[in-house]
Scaffold this motif. Structure first.
Motif, PDB file in Angstrom:
ATOM      1  N   GLY A  37      45.213  -0.337  30.793  1.00 56.54           N
ATOM      2  CA  GLY A  37      45.907   0.842  30.995  1.00 56.54           C
ATOM      3  C   GLY A  37      45.328   2.103  30.899  1.00 56.54           C
ATOM      4  N   ARG A  38      45.625   3.187  30.741  1.00 56.64           N
ATOM      5  CA  ARG A  38      44.997   4.420  31.048  1.00 56.64           C
ATOM      6  C   ARG A  38      43.604   4.594  30.030  1.00 56.64           C
ATOM      7  NH1 ARG A  38      49.075   8.973  31.578  1.00 56.64           N
ATOM      8  NH2 ARG A  38      49.741   8.280  29.348  1.00 56.64           N
ATOM      9  N   GLY A  39      43.433   3.700  29.076  1.00 53.93           N
ATOM     10  CA  GLY A  39      42.334   3.426  28.366  1.00 53.93           C
ATOM     11  C   GLY A  39      41.066   3.174  29.433  1.00 53.93           C
ATOM     12  N   MET A  74      51.418  -4.831  40.357  1.00 50.16           N
ATOM     13  CA  MET A  74      50.869  -5.204  39.326  1.00 50.16           C
ATOM     14  C   MET A  74      51.537  -4.747  38.022  1.00 50.16           C
ATOM     15  SD  MET A  74      47.009  -4.580  40.632  1.00 50.16           S
ATOM     16  CE  MET A  74      46.268  -5.023  39.261  1.00 50.16           C
ATOM     17  N   GLN A  75      52.464  -3.888  38.214  1.00 55.98           N
ATOM     18  CA  GLN A  75      52.891  -3.234  36.786  1.00 55.98           C
ATOM     19  C   GLN A  75      53.935  -4.265  36.121  1.00 55.98           C
ATOM     20  OE1 GLN A  75      54.959   0.694  37.337  1.00 55.98           O
ATOM     21  NE2 GLN A  75      56.378   0.275  35.762  1.00 55.98           N
ATOM     22  N   VAL A  76      53.751  -4.168  34.784  1.00 56.64           N
ATOM     23  CA  VAL A  76      54.435  -4.883  34.083  1.00 56.64           C
ATOM     24  C   VAL A  76      55.241  -4.029  33.038  1.00 56.64           C
ATOM     25  CG1 VAL A  76      54.173  -6.434  31.682  1.00 56.64           C
ATOM     26  CG2 VAL A  76      52.548  -6.709  33.636  1.00 56.64           C
ATOM     27  N   GLY A  77      56.500  -4.311  32.958  1.00 57.61           N
ATOM     28  CA  GLY A  77      57.382  -3.559  31.969  1.00 57.61           C
ATOM     29  C   GLY A  77      58.670  -3.404  32.410  1.00 57.61           C
ATOM     30  N   GLN A  78      59.602  -2.517  31.956  1.00 54.37           N
ATOM     31  CA  GLN A  78      60.832  -2.336  32.117  1.00 54.37           C
ATOM     32  C   GLN A  78      61.230  -1.959  33.880  1.00 54.37           C
ATOM     33  OE1 GLN A  78      62.742   0.236  29.368  1.00 54.37           O
ATOM     34  NE2 GLN A  78      64.489  -1.450  29.625  1.00 54.37           N
ATOM     35  N   THR A  79      60.065  -1.071  34.117  1.00 48.98           N
ATOM     36  CA  THR A  79      60.316  -0.842  35.655  1.00 48.98           C
ATOM     37  C   THR A  79      59.220  -1.494  36.496  1.00 48.98           C
ATOM     38  OG1 THR A  79      59.386   1.240  35.241  1.00 48.98           O
ATOM     39  CG2 THR A  79      61.748   1.167  35.390  1.00 48.98           C
ATOM     40  N   ILE A 127      57.199   1.429  24.433  1.00 53.64           N
ATOM     41  CA  ILE A 127      58.552   0.312  24.373  1.00 53.64           C
ATOM     42  C   ILE A 127      58.844  -0.003  25.874  1.00 53.64           C
ATOM     43  CG2 ILE A 127      60.146   2.327  24.474  1.00 53.64           C
ATOM     44  CD1 ILE A 127      61.719   0.757  22.389  1.00 53.64           C
ATOM     45  N   GLN A 128      58.506   0.816  26.880  1.00 52.14           N
ATOM     46  CA  GLN A 128      58.977   0.122  28.295  1.00 52.14           C
ATOM     47  C   GLN A 128      57.931  -0.909  28.681  1.00 52.14           C
ATOM     48  OE1 GLN A 128      58.411   3.280  27.519  1.00 52.14           O
ATOM     49  NE2 GLN A 128      60.417   4.450  27.862  1.00 52.14           N
ATOM     50  N   HIS A 129      56.572  -0.692  28.260  1.00 50.01           N
ATOM     51  CA  HIS A 129      55.768  -1.809  28.492  1.00 50.01           C
ATOM     52  C   HIS A 129      55.980  -3.101  27.780  1.00 50.01           C
ATOM     53  CE1 HIS A 129      51.969  -3.340  30.326  1.00 50.01           C
ATOM     54  NE2 HIS A 129      51.831  -3.802  28.944  1.00 50.01           N
ATOM     55  N   LEU A 130      56.184  -3.164  26.375  1.00 51.08           N
ATOM     56  CA  LEU A 130      56.673  -4.148  25.699  1.00 51.08           C
ATOM     57  C   LEU A 130      57.903  -4.995  26.213  1.00 51.08           C
ATOM     58  CD1 LEU A 130      56.268  -2.426  22.015  1.00 51.08           C
ATOM     59  CD2 LEU A 130      54.614  -3.724  23.339  1.00 51.08           C
ATOM     60  N   ASN A 171      42.300  -2.191  21.606  1.00 51.99           N
ATOM     61  CA  ASN A 171      42.465  -0.588  21.765  1.00 51.99           C
ATOM     62  C   ASN A 171      41.681  -0.078  20.864  1.00 51.99           C
ATOM     63  OD1 ASN A 171      43.809   1.854  21.486  1.00 51.99           O
ATOM     64  ND2 ASN A 171      45.255   0.800  22.776  1.00 51.99           N
ATOM     65  N   ASN A 172      40.958   1.261  20.953  1.00 50.26           N
ATOM     66  CA  ASN A 172      40.316   1.916  19.979  1.00 50.26           C
ATOM     67  C   ASN A 172      41.065   2.886  18.919  1.00 50.26           C
ATOM     68  OD1 ASN A 172      41.139   4.009  21.612  1.00 50.26           O
ATOM     69  ND2 ASN A 172      38.898   4.728  22.139  1.00 50.26           N
ATOM     70  N   ASP A 173      42.469   2.762  18.961  1.00 51.27           N
ATOM     71  CA  ASP A 173      43.018   3.449  18.350  1.00 51.27           C
ATOM     72  C   ASP A 173      44.019   2.423  17.427  1.00 51.27           C
ATOM     73  OD1 ASP A 173      45.172   4.855  16.983  1.00 51.27           O
ATOM     74  OD2 ASP A 173      46.290   5.594  18.614  1.00 51.27           O
TER      75      ASP A 173
HETATM   76  C1  LIG Z   1      62.429   4.983  32.346  1.00 51.87           C
HETATM   77  C2  LIG Z   1      60.831   4.773  31.951  1.00 51.87           C
HETATM   78  C3  LIG Z   1      60.437   3.405  32.498  1.00 51.87           C
HETATM   79  C4  LIG Z   1      59.237   3.132  32.233  1.00 51.87           C
HETATM   80  N1  LIG Z   1      58.653   1.876  32.696  1.00 51.87           N
HETATM   81  C5  LIG Z   1      57.552   1.401  32.277  1.00 51.87           C
HETATM   82  C6  LIG Z   1      56.937   0.112  32.477  1.00 51.87           C
HETATM   83  O1  LIG Z   1      57.767  -0.672  33.194  1.00 51.87           O
HETATM   84  N2  LIG Z   1      55.612  -0.259  32.319  1.00 51.87           N
HETATM   85  C7  LIG Z   1      54.716   0.575  31.529  1.00 51.87           C
HETATM   86  O2  LIG Z   1      53.720   0.032  31.354  1.00 51.87           O
HETATM   87  N3  LIG Z   1      55.227   1.881  31.340  1.00 51.87           N
HETATM   88  C8  LIG Z   1      56.419   2.201  31.702  1.00 51.87           C
HETATM   89  N4  LIG Z   1      56.905   3.400  31.246  1.00 51.87           N
HETATM   90  C9  LIG Z   1      55.896   4.636  30.616  1.00 51.87           C
HETATM   91  C10 LIG Z   1      55.606   4.271  29.496  1.00 51.87           C
HETATM   92  O3  LIG Z   1      56.465   4.811  28.559  1.00 51.87           O
HETATM   93  C11 LIG Z   1      54.206   4.633  28.980  1.00 51.87           C
HETATM   94  O4  LIG Z   1      53.932   6.222  29.440  1.00 51.87           O
HETATM   95  C12 LIG Z   1      52.887   3.963  29.941  1.00 51.87           C
HETATM   96  O5  LIG Z   1      53.054   2.470  29.273  1.00 51.87           O
HETATM   97  C13 LIG Z   1      51.842   4.303  29.027  1.00 51.87           C
HETATM   98  O6  LIG Z   1      50.629   3.519  29.856  1.00 51.87           O
HETATM   99  P1  LIG Z   1      49.152   3.258  29.152  1.00 51.87           P
HETATM  100  O7  LIG Z   1      49.503   2.459  27.812  1.00 51.87           O
HETATM  101  O8  LIG Z   1      48.256   2.905  30.057  1.00 51.87           O
HETATM  102  O9  LIG Z   1      48.962   4.797  28.600  1.00 51.87           O
HETATM  103  P2  LIG Z   1      48.733   5.523  27.311  1.00 51.87           P
HETATM  104  O10 LIG Z   1      49.871   5.552  26.242  1.00 51.87           O
HETATM  105  O11 LIG Z   1      47.737   6.878  27.471  1.00 51.87           O
HETATM  106  O12 LIG Z   1      47.819   4.455  26.382  1.00 51.87           O
HETATM  107  C14 LIG Z   1      46.112   4.329  26.550  1.00 51.87           C
HETATM  108  C15 LIG Z   1      45.742   3.367  25.575  1.00 51.87           C
HETATM  109  O13 LIG Z   1      44.491   3.399  25.798  1.00 51.87           O
HETATM  110  C16 LIG Z   1      43.644   3.556  24.495  1.00 51.87           C
HETATM  111  N5  LIG Z   1      42.271   3.566  24.854  1.00 51.87           N
HETATM  112  C17 LIG Z   1      41.713   4.815  25.339  1.00 51.87           C
HETATM  113  N6  LIG Z   1      40.292   4.673  25.597  1.00 51.87           N
HETATM  114  C18 LIG Z   1      39.997   3.548  25.083  1.00 51.87           C
HETATM  115  C19 LIG Z   1      38.731   2.971  25.090  1.00 51.87           C
HETATM  116  N7  LIG Z   1      37.572   3.232  25.509  1.00 51.87           N
HETATM  117  N8  LIG Z   1      38.947   1.353  24.518  1.00 51.87           N
HETATM  118  C20 LIG Z   1      40.019   0.847  24.096  1.00 51.87           C
HETATM  119  N9  LIG Z   1      41.246   1.471  24.063  1.00 51.87           N
HETATM  120  C21 LIG Z   1      41.312   2.901  24.607  1.00 51.87           C
HETATM  121  C22 LIG Z   1      44.420   4.495  23.943  1.00 51.87           C
HETATM  122  O14 LIG Z   1      44.136   4.397  22.550  1.00 51.87           O
HETATM  123  C23 LIG Z   1      45.814   4.232  24.055  1.00 51.87           C
HETATM  124  O15 LIG Z   1      46.499   3.480  23.388  1.00 51.87           O
HETATM  125  C24 LIG Z   1      58.246   3.895  31.517  1.00 51.87           C
HETATM  126  C25 LIG Z   1      58.603   5.217  31.003  1.00 51.87           C
HETATM  127  C26 LIG Z   1      60.057   5.521  31.156  1.00 51.87           C
HETATM  128  C27 LIG Z   1      60.700   6.908  30.820  1.00 51.87           C
END
Ligand SMILES: Cc1cc2nc3c(=O)[nH]c(=O)nc-3n(C[C@H](O)[C@H](O)[C@H](O)COP(=O)(O)OP(=O)(O)OC[C@H]3O[C@@H](n4cnc5c(N)ncnc54)[C@H](O)[C@@H]3O)c2cc1C
Lengths: 259, 322
Positions: free
Chosen positions: B208-210, B247-252, B270-273, B286-288
């Motif tokens: 993910g974004r991390g 490559m996207q995992v999740g609801q969409t 929740i949408q990823h889970l 995860n670092n958090d």
């Molecule tokens: C209708 C709808 C559908 C959606 N469908 C999906 C879907 O199918 N799949 C999906 O994934 N999301 C979906 N989303 C988006 C979802 O709500 C989240 O926004 C998204 O999953 C967040 O991506 P993320 O976990 O990569 O980013 P973030 O939530 O920003 O998480 C990044 C994580 O990385 C950690 N991190 C940062 N730096 C480090 C480091 N150096 N070492 C370790 N950890 C670090 C942080 O602590 C944080 O927990 C959907 C949203 C909506 C509204």
């Protein structure tokens, strides 16, 4: 040109799900309902097509209990659909009945040059109605479409996403059913003027039973709803990174036995 | 005795694991188990199908079936169903399965139970378990008024035991009158990945974004290579354009159910889970410590992924002798 777009109202992705007392449905109290996200791509594509083809009309159509699903049609009308068609039915009718109702209504309304749907509804994850609808109408279909263009009168080129990131480039002749994937477009928001205009648009109501949908068209039943089993608490691995990693690999091998 | 038909998919001259699961489940049902395979050379897979439980193997080995075309496959399967009259048809919920079988079911005035995770067949009647609302609840699904019970199973849900090495059978080949096609597959643009698709993968490493930037996915690719895993992603990084939507995992994105899911630097929205909570073992890095992914995880490491992931890759190499 008559463009139809089929949509389903589903619980918002953040909604907490509670099981109803009958254990054959969910408790709908307090649920926030939205248009199925994939159906929004379908609505957007239908409206885009209308904009590119003067004189074209978009009919948004849905099946479900009328008191609740009308909202989803209003949203589609606010996004630019011209007319709404609500097929009133019981909760939880199956994919076969839904497709049969949609096919009958579309035929009754004079047929479609093209029908857009979403590739899946995120509530029951069935991915079935689009293909069943195409079968009932005896027209071709493509599902999981992330690119769509009109190449000639009633001829379209589409891209279908399949496993491993591969894409099939398909030429299809209309009338046809196109089931939208994410990536197809960016659905517009309903604007305030759009919402105002939508209030004056026609929203027609039909009954599933008067469209020839019979009790015996319910082919699949859902029973014995359960919530997921409680999960064991997470095992947090302690120490510095090296020791966390060693413990993890050991646990995966000896405890979880997944290596 | 009634018949159960398994739609068998294959890749690189092998029956896919997801189809082996179905063949073995069909055999256990006590019904007459038939298999059907499509494409050039599939007669060579007849014995393998038999070894996993098929008593009768049907093929459409014309090159016309090397590439999926819905109209061609629909015509072929309709003919076959007329001939062998099964009471149950099993397929995996693959791209092909999900496209073809609902339509075939409608043609046979039947229903389809899609995306099932458990399967019971008793006295010829199917009861399947199916997640609803992205796994927030489950239901038992069964059929009524359905001459044929069509079931689409998620991959990696049913047990696979050793095949019976001595079983053999010869395939019965079929041909069709080519319908007047309204859909023409002009081209297939192959994805970059040679790996198993996420929906079939037994091990997934997801980022993910991390990870901070696209180039850092290399860390995950290295880890995945050691594990024979497929790499997945959160929507945040797909939307950022770091990796493709496939490559996207999740609801969409995709719904996956691997044996092992390693979530790296993703929060567990929740949408990823929704797309991965069916995984058997979940590891979160995860670092958090408050990240929601830890609530779903089997094992958790709080730490900096840039430090943890390379170490993890090395440790797996050591333990797996690679
Ligand atoms: C209708 C709808 C559908 C959606 N469908 C999906 C879907 O199918 N799949 C999906 O994934 N999301 C979906 N989303 C988006 C979802 O709500 C989240 O926004 C998204 O999953 C967040 O991506 P993320 O976990 O990569 O980013 P973030 O939530 O920003 O998480 C990044 C994580 O990385 C950690 N991190 C940062 N730096 C480090 C480091 N150096 N070492 C370790 N950890 C670090 C942080 O602590 C944080 O927990 C959907 C949203 C909506 C509204």
């Amino acid at each position: 040109m008559k463009i139809f777009v089929c949509l389903k109202q589903v619980p918002d992705t953040e909604t907490k799900i509670k099981i109803a007392a009958d254990q054959r449905s969910i408790d709908t109290a307090g649920i926030k309902w939205v248009i199925n996200p994939y159906d929004e791509f379908a609505v957007e594509e239908a409206v885009k097509m209308k904009e590119a083809n003067p004189g074209a009309q978009v009919f948004a159509i849905t099946v479900g209990p009328k008191a609740r699903v009308a909202d989803s049609l209003r949203t589609a009308l606010a996004m630019g659909a011209d007319e709404g068609i609500l097929i009133n039915s019981a909760e939880n009718i199956d994919t076969f009945s839904t497709a049969k109702a949609l096919a009958a209504a579309i035929t009754q309304e004079g047929g479609a040059q093209i029908i857009f749907t979403g590739k899946v509804a995120i509530d029951d994850n069935s991915s079935a109605v689009s293909q069943m609808l195409a079968e009932f109408l005896k027209i071709p279909h493509v599902t999981v479409v992330s690119k769509f263009s009109k190449t000639a009168d009633s001829q379209f080129t589409v891209e279908r996403d399949v496993e491993g990131g591969s894409k099939e480039v398909i030429q299809i002749n209309g009338p046809c059913v196109i089931a939208a994937n994410k990536g197809l477009n960016m659905p517009r928001y309903a604007s305030l003027p759009g919402i105002m205009k939508a209030k004056k648009k026609v929203l027609k109501e039909l009954e599933a039973s008067s469209l020839g949908v019979l009790a015996t068209d319910q082919k699949v039943v859902l029973n014995s709803y359960t919530l997921p089993a409680d999960k064991a608490p997470v095992k947090m691995l302690s120490g510095d990174a090296s020791s966390q990693v060693t413990q993890l690999v050991q646990s995966l091998r000896d405890e979880a036995k997944v290596l | 005795m009634s018949t159960i038909l398994v739609f068998v998919e294959h890749q690189k001259n092998q029956i896919k694991r997801s189809s082996v699961e179905l063949l073995q489940a069909a055999q256990k049902s006590g019904l007459k188990t038939c298999a059907v395979l499509f494409g050039t050379g599939v007669e060579n897979l007849a014995n393998s199908a038999a070894q996993n439980g098929a008593q009768e193997v049907h093929t459409f080995k014309s090159a016309d079936f090397d590439q999926y075309n819905p109209e061609m496959f629909l015509a072929a399967m309709s003919d076959l169903l007329e001939k062998i009259k099964p009471s149950i048809v099993l397929s995996s919920a693959s791209s092909l399965g999900k496209d073809l079988f609902p339509r075939l079911a409608a043609r046979f005035q039947s229903g389809v139970a899609s995306d099932c995770t458990e399967l019971k067949i008793e006295n010829g009647k199917v009861t399947a378990k199916k997640p609803l609302y992205s796994g927030k609840c489950f239901a038992e699904t069964s059929f009524e008024n359905s001459p044929i019970q069509f079931v689409l199973m998620r991959a990696n849900q049913l047990p696979v035991s050793a095949a019976n090495p001595s079983a053999t059978t010869s395939a019965i080949d079929h041909t069709i009158n080519k319908p007047d096609l309204k859909t023409i597959i002009q081209n297939v643009v192959k994805g970059a990945s040679e790996k198993l698709d996420l929906t079939e993968a037994n091990v997934i490493v997801s980022g993910g974004r991390g990870l901070k930037e696209a180039g850092n996915f290399k860390l995950l690719n290295d880890l995945a290579d050691v594990l024979g895993a497929t790499v997945g992603a959160s929507r945040a990084v797909v939307d950022a354009g770091w990796v493709s939507h496939g490559m996207q995992v999740g609801q969409t994105g995709k719904t996956v159910a691997p044996t092992l899911y390693i979530a790296v630097g993703l929060s567990g929205a929740i949408q990823h889970l929704a797309g991965m909570s069916g995984s058997k073992v979940i590891v979160a890095i995860n670092n958090d410590p408050q990240a929601p992914i830890f609530q779903k995880a089997t094992y958790g490491i709080v730490g900096d992924l840039f430090e943890v992931v390379p170490k993890l890759t090395e440790e797996f190499k050591k333990v797996l002798n690679k």
